[in-house]
Design a protein around this motif. Structure first.
Motif, PDB file in Angstrom:
ATOM      1  N   GLU A   1       0.772  -1.281   0.116  1.00  0.00           N
ATOM      2  CA  GLU A   1      -0.080  -0.127   0.105  1.00  0.00           C
ATOM      3  C   GLU A   1       0.872   1.458   0.191  1.00  0.00           C
ATOM      4  O   GLU A   1       0.743   2.185   0.854  1.00  0.00           O
ATOM      5  CB  GLU A   1      -0.966   0.037   1.108  1.00  0.00           C
ATOM      6  CG  GLU A   1      -1.896  -1.214   1.134  1.00  0.00           C
ATOM      7  CD  GLU A   1      -2.518  -1.445   2.428  1.00  0.00           C
ATOM      8  OE1 GLU A   1      -3.454  -0.894   2.774  1.00  0.00           O
ATOM      9  OE2 GLU A   1      -1.796  -2.213   3.203  1.00  0.00           O
ATOM     10  N   GLY A   2       1.754   1.475  -0.908  1.00  0.00           N
ATOM     11  CA  GLY A   2       2.436   2.700  -1.058  1.00  0.00           C
ATOM     12  C   GLY A   2       3.788   2.525   0.035  1.00  0.00           C
ATOM     13  O   GLY A   2       4.111   1.346   0.382  1.00  0.00           O
ATOM     14  N   GLU A   3       4.429   3.504   0.400  1.00  0.00           N
ATOM     15  CA  GLU A   3       5.548   3.532   1.220  1.00  0.00           C
ATOM     16  C   GLU A   3       5.006   3.888   2.876  1.00  0.00           C
ATOM     17  O   GLU A   3       4.345   4.988   2.915  1.00  0.00           O
ATOM     18  CB  GLU A   3       6.650   4.582   0.838  1.00  0.00           C
ATOM     19  CG  GLU A   3       7.835   4.473   1.663  1.00  0.00           C
ATOM     20  CD  GLU A   3       8.741   5.544   1.045  1.00  0.00           C
ATOM     21  OE1 GLU A   3       9.839   5.812   1.896  1.00  0.00           O
ATOM     22  OE2 GLU A   3       9.176   5.703   0.120  1.00  0.00           O
ATOM     23  N   PRO A   4       5.386   3.365   3.760  1.00  0.00           N
ATOM     24  CA  PRO A   4       4.552   3.587   4.911  1.00  0.00           C
ATOM     25  C   PRO A   4       5.192   4.960   5.526  1.00  0.00           C
ATOM     26  O   PRO A   4       6.174   5.185   5.372  1.00  0.00           O
ATOM     27  CB  PRO A   4       5.366   2.577   6.049  1.00  0.00           C
ATOM     28  CG  PRO A   4       5.976   1.554   5.159  1.00  0.00           C
ATOM     29  CD  PRO A   4       6.179   2.045   3.617  1.00  0.00           C
ATOM     30  N   GLY A   5       4.206   5.611   5.823  1.00  0.00           N
ATOM     31  CA  GLY A   5       4.502   7.130   6.501  1.00  0.00           C
ATOM     32  C   GLY A   5       4.567   8.110   5.238  1.00  0.00           C
ATOM     33  O   GLY A   5       4.640   9.154   5.754  1.00  0.00           O
ATOM     34  N   VAL A   6       4.598   7.602   3.904  1.00  0.00           N
ATOM     35  CA  VAL A   6       4.735   8.626   2.766  1.00  0.00           C
ATOM     36  C   VAL A   6       3.375   8.848   2.120  1.00  0.00           C
ATOM     37  O   VAL A   6       2.678   9.565   2.018  1.00  0.00           O
ATOM     38  CB  VAL A   6       5.927   8.266   2.172  1.00  0.00           C
ATOM     39  CG1 VAL A   6       6.204   9.253   1.045  1.00  0.00           C
ATOM     40  CG2 VAL A   6       7.116   8.255   3.235  1.00  0.00           C
ATOM     41  N   SER A   7       3.126   7.595   1.309  1.00  0.00           N
ATOM     42  CA  SER A   7       1.889   7.454   0.542  1.00  0.00           C
ATOM     43  C   SER A   7       0.965   6.658   0.938  1.00  0.00           C
ATOM     44  O   SER A   7       1.242   5.642   1.710  1.00  0.00           O
ATOM     45  CB  SER A   7       2.315   7.051  -0.931  1.00  0.00           C
ATOM     46  OG  SER A   7       2.868   5.919  -0.770  1.00  0.00           O
ATOM     47  N   ARG A   8      -0.271   6.680   0.508  1.00  0.00           N
ATOM     48  CA  ARG A   8      -1.228   5.927   1.101  1.00  0.00           C
ATOM     49  C   ARG A   8      -2.197   5.981   0.040  1.00  0.00           C
ATOM     50  O   ARG A   8      -3.384   6.819  -0.234  1.00  0.00           O
ATOM     51  CB  ARG A   8      -1.794   6.641   2.458  1.00  0.00           C
ATOM     52  CG  ARG A   8      -2.506   5.555   3.417  1.00  0.00           C
ATOM     53  CD  ARG A   8      -3.277   6.352   4.615  1.00  0.00           C
ATOM     54  NE  ARG A   8      -2.151   7.095   5.298  1.00  0.00           N
ATOM     55  CZ  ARG A   8      -2.672   8.030   6.190  1.00  0.00           C
ATOM     56  NH1 ARG A   8      -3.810   8.438   6.435  1.00  0.00           N
ATOM     57  NH2 ARG A   8      -1.488   8.528   6.760  1.00  0.00           N
TER      58      ARG A   8
ATOM     59  N   PRO B   1       8.936  -4.779  15.521  1.00  0.00           N
ATOM     60  CA  PRO B   1      10.152  -4.506  15.797  1.00  0.00           C
ATOM     61  C   PRO B   1      10.593  -3.002  15.866  1.00  0.00           C
ATOM     62  O   PRO B   1      11.790  -2.516  16.170  1.00  0.00           O
ATOM     63  CB  PRO B   1      10.746  -4.819  14.279  1.00  0.00           C
ATOM     64  CG  PRO B   1       9.351  -4.857  13.289  1.00  0.00           C
ATOM     65  CD  PRO B   1       8.411  -5.172  14.303  1.00  0.00           C
ATOM     66  N   GLY B   2       9.642  -1.882  15.629  1.00  0.00           N
ATOM     67  CA  GLY B   2       9.960  -0.794  15.414  1.00  0.00           C
ATOM     68  C   GLY B   2       9.526  -0.349  14.024  1.00  0.00           C
ATOM     69  O   GLY B   2       9.456  -1.179  13.381  1.00  0.00           O
ATOM     70  N   TRP B   3       9.757   1.039  13.984  1.00  0.00           N
ATOM     71  CA  TRP B   3       9.614   1.441  12.658  1.00  0.00           C
ATOM     72  C   TRP B   3      10.983   1.527  11.919  1.00  0.00           C
ATOM     73  O   TRP B   3      11.915   2.537  12.552  1.00  0.00           O
ATOM     74  CB  TRP B   3       9.109   2.756  12.381  1.00  0.00           C
ATOM     75  CG  TRP B   3       8.911   3.283  10.986  1.00  0.00           C
ATOM     76  CD1 TRP B   3       8.831   2.405   9.909  1.00  0.00           C
ATOM     77  CD2 TRP B   3       8.311   4.796  10.548  1.00  0.00           C
ATOM     78  NE1 TRP B   3       8.508   3.464   8.881  1.00  0.00           N
ATOM     79  CE2 TRP B   3       8.306   4.454   8.904  1.00  0.00           C
ATOM     80  CE3 TRP B   3       8.114   5.841  11.254  1.00  0.00           C
ATOM     81  CZ2 TRP B   3       7.909   5.656   8.470  1.00  0.00           C
ATOM     82  CZ3 TRP B   3       7.850   6.997  10.324  1.00  0.00           C
ATOM     83  CH2 TRP B   3       7.736   6.785   9.105  1.00  0.00           C
TER      84      TRP B   3
ATOM     85  N   ASP C   1      18.941  -2.459  15.630  1.00  0.00           N
ATOM     86  CA  ASP C   1      17.988  -2.391  16.883  1.00  0.00           C
ATOM     87  C   ASP C   1      16.825  -2.921  16.497  1.00  0.00           C
ATOM     88  O   ASP C   1      16.086  -3.635  17.344  1.00  0.00           O
ATOM     89  CB  ASP C   1      17.851  -0.828  17.250  1.00  0.00           C
ATOM     90  CG  ASP C   1      18.865  -0.309  18.014  1.00  0.00           C
ATOM     91  OD1 ASP C   1      19.767  -0.926  18.607  1.00  0.00           O
ATOM     92  OD2 ASP C   1      18.891   1.132  18.061  1.00  0.00           O
ATOM     93  N   GLY C   2      16.323  -2.788  15.270  1.00  0.00           N
ATOM     94  CA  GLY C   2      15.123  -3.408  14.819  1.00  0.00           C
ATOM     95  C   GLY C   2      15.082  -5.073  14.946  1.00  0.00           C
ATOM     96  O   GLY C   2      13.871  -5.519  15.358  1.00  0.00           O
ATOM     97  N   ALA C   3      15.979  -5.602  14.797  1.00  0.00           N
ATOM     98  CA  ALA C   3      16.185  -7.213  14.950  1.00  0.00           C
ATOM     99  C   ALA C   3      15.808  -7.466  16.384  1.00  0.00           C
ATOM    100  O   ALA C   3      15.873  -8.605  16.621  1.00  0.00           O
ATOM    101  CB  ALA C   3      17.324  -7.736  14.094  1.00  0.00           C
ATOM    102  N   LYS C   4      16.351  -6.784  17.231  1.00  0.00           N
ATOM    103  CA  LYS C   4      16.493  -7.168  18.624  1.00  0.00           C
ATOM    104  C   LYS C   4      15.257  -7.672  19.416  1.00  0.00           C
ATOM    105  O   LYS C   4      15.212  -8.692  20.133  1.00  0.00           O
ATOM    106  CB  LYS C   4      16.885  -5.896  19.610  1.00  0.00           C
ATOM    107  CG  LYS C   4      18.209  -5.505  19.394  1.00  0.00           C
ATOM    108  CD  LYS C   4      18.733  -4.081  20.252  1.00  0.00           C
ATOM    109  CE  LYS C   4      20.372  -4.054  19.900  1.00  0.00           C
ATOM    110  NZ  LYS C   4      20.599  -2.643  20.330  1.00  0.00           N
TER     111      LYS C   4
ATOM    112  N   SER D   1      12.173   7.225   5.528  1.00  0.00           N
ATOM    113  CA  SER D   1      11.673   7.902   6.681  1.00  0.00           C
ATOM    114  C   SER D   1      11.870   7.153   8.226  1.00  0.00           C
ATOM    115  O   SER D   1      11.570   7.916   9.181  1.00  0.00           O
ATOM    116  CB  SER D   1      10.326   8.315   6.589  1.00  0.00           C
ATOM    117  OG  SER D   1       9.954   8.799   5.263  1.00  0.00           O
ATOM    118  N   ALA D   2      12.032   5.854   8.097  1.00  0.00           N
ATOM    119  CA  ALA D   2      11.867   5.187   9.299  1.00  0.00           C
ATOM    120  C   ALA D   2      13.235   5.693  10.186  1.00  0.00           C
ATOM    121  O   ALA D   2      14.533   5.560   9.552  1.00  0.00           O
ATOM    122  CB  ALA D   2      12.001   3.797   9.220  1.00  0.00           C
ATOM    123  N   PRO D   3      12.788   5.985  11.475  1.00  0.00           N
ATOM    124  CA  PRO D   3      13.859   6.239  12.505  1.00  0.00           C
ATOM    125  C   PRO D   3      14.809   5.399  12.875  1.00  0.00           C
ATOM    126  O   PRO D   3      15.947   5.427  13.511  1.00  0.00           O
ATOM    127  CB  PRO D   3      13.081   6.847  13.523  1.00  0.00           C
ATOM    128  CG  PRO D   3      11.732   6.175  13.386  1.00  0.00           C
ATOM    129  CD  PRO D   3      11.539   5.669  12.098  1.00  0.00           C
TER     130      PRO D   3
END
Ligand code: NAP
Length: 251
Positions: A97-104, A204-206, A222-225, A215-217
């Motif tokens: 569905e597009g890019e998370p946080g950008v397009s919808r 996992p986090g964004w 860290d995401g894999a933790k 845009s993911a912070p």
């Protein structure tokens, strides 16, 4: 007869890139043998080579989560390789569905049925079928662990709370698929009560991956933790929960 294997063995679906590859790396650093599921043989071999360059011994199998024959082959592989499976990380996933946080591009009322079906196929039906197929081998492990990569976007509690940070972040197909996967976590944990197998959902986090977007912070390390933590839970650890890092999330 299977070959005796002295280390724990883990299967990470969608392990050729993103969070899956990093999860394989971190599990490998703990002395666990990660087996990467990759849709193309070359992608799997490339991932294994990357891990080897980091001092991690890994293996790969060709695996498309949506193909029943690939799921059956995965069962045969772990039966022959170890006679058991210690860790299953249901990591493979799609966001259509597009890019998370950008397009919808779609809303709940305009979502094409194909987008919903394709999303549910990979993010829900495939991990359910794979888990069912591998459960006998997970039960043969001393401490089987199943990690379902859900998302905070699967939280109905947060999606219906106007004050929550995800209230405005609606992706009708993806969110629904992760809510369904969370439901499977709860159902399976109930069934596995009293057994040595634990199952939990992970957010996992964004995370900055192809799916997470630029845009993911959060970085992938860290995401894999969260996945690694749930994959290596001690006997007294939780089952049937939904976690980010060590914190429980609302369903
Ligand atoms: N990144 C985030 O911010 C975030 C947040 C919450 C949850 N998650 C979840 O975390 C998991 C990993 O996400 P990611 O960010 O690492 O995504 P990613 O970078 O897009 O990687 C997705 C992985 O899944 C594989 N895959 C997709 N469809 C597959 C299929 N049918 N069979 C087998 N493998 C398949 C891809 O393989 P190919 O290389 O062949 O395409 C790739 O290896 C997903 O379940 C995702 O929903 C991610």
């Amino acid at each position: 007869m299977s070959t005796p294997l002295n280390t724990q063995i883990a299967f990470i679906t969608g392990g050729n890139r993103g969070l899956g590859l990093e999860t394989a790396r971190q599990l490998g650093k703990l002395g666990i043998l990660p087996v990467i599921g990759a849709r193309s043989e070359q992608a799997g071999l490339d991932a294994v080579a990357k891990l080897k360059a980091d001092g991690v011994t890994a293996e790969s199998i060709v695996f498309d989560a949506t193909k029943p024959a690939d799921r059956a082959r995965a069962v045969d592989f772990f039966q022959a390789r170890a006679g058991r499976l210690d860790i299953l990380v249901n990591n493979a996933g799609v966001y259509l569905e597009g890019e998370p946080g950008v397009s919808r591009p779609y809303t709940a009322s305009t979502l094409p049925e194909k987008v919903l079906r394709d999303t549910m196929e990979t993010n829900f039906f495939a991990p359910v079928a794979l888990t069912q197929a591998l459960l006998p081998l997970l039960k043969k492990a001393p401490a089987g662990r199943i990690v379902n990569l859900a998302s905070i976007l699967g939280s109905l509690t947060l999606h219906s709370d106007p004050t929550s940070p995800i209230y405005e972040m609606k992706s009708a197909a993806y969110d629904t698929s992760k809510t369904a996967l969370n439901a499977f976590t709860v159902q399976l944990a109930f069934e596995l009560k009293g057994s040595s197998v634990k199952v939990n959902s992970a957010h996992p986090g964004w995370v900055h991956t192809e799916m997470g977007g630029a845009s993911a912070p959060m970085n992938v390390e860290d995401g894999a933790k969260t996945s690694v933590r749930l994959a290596t839970l001690p006997a007294e650890g939780p089952s049937g929960g939904f976690f980010h890092m060590g914190d429980a999330l609302p369903w």
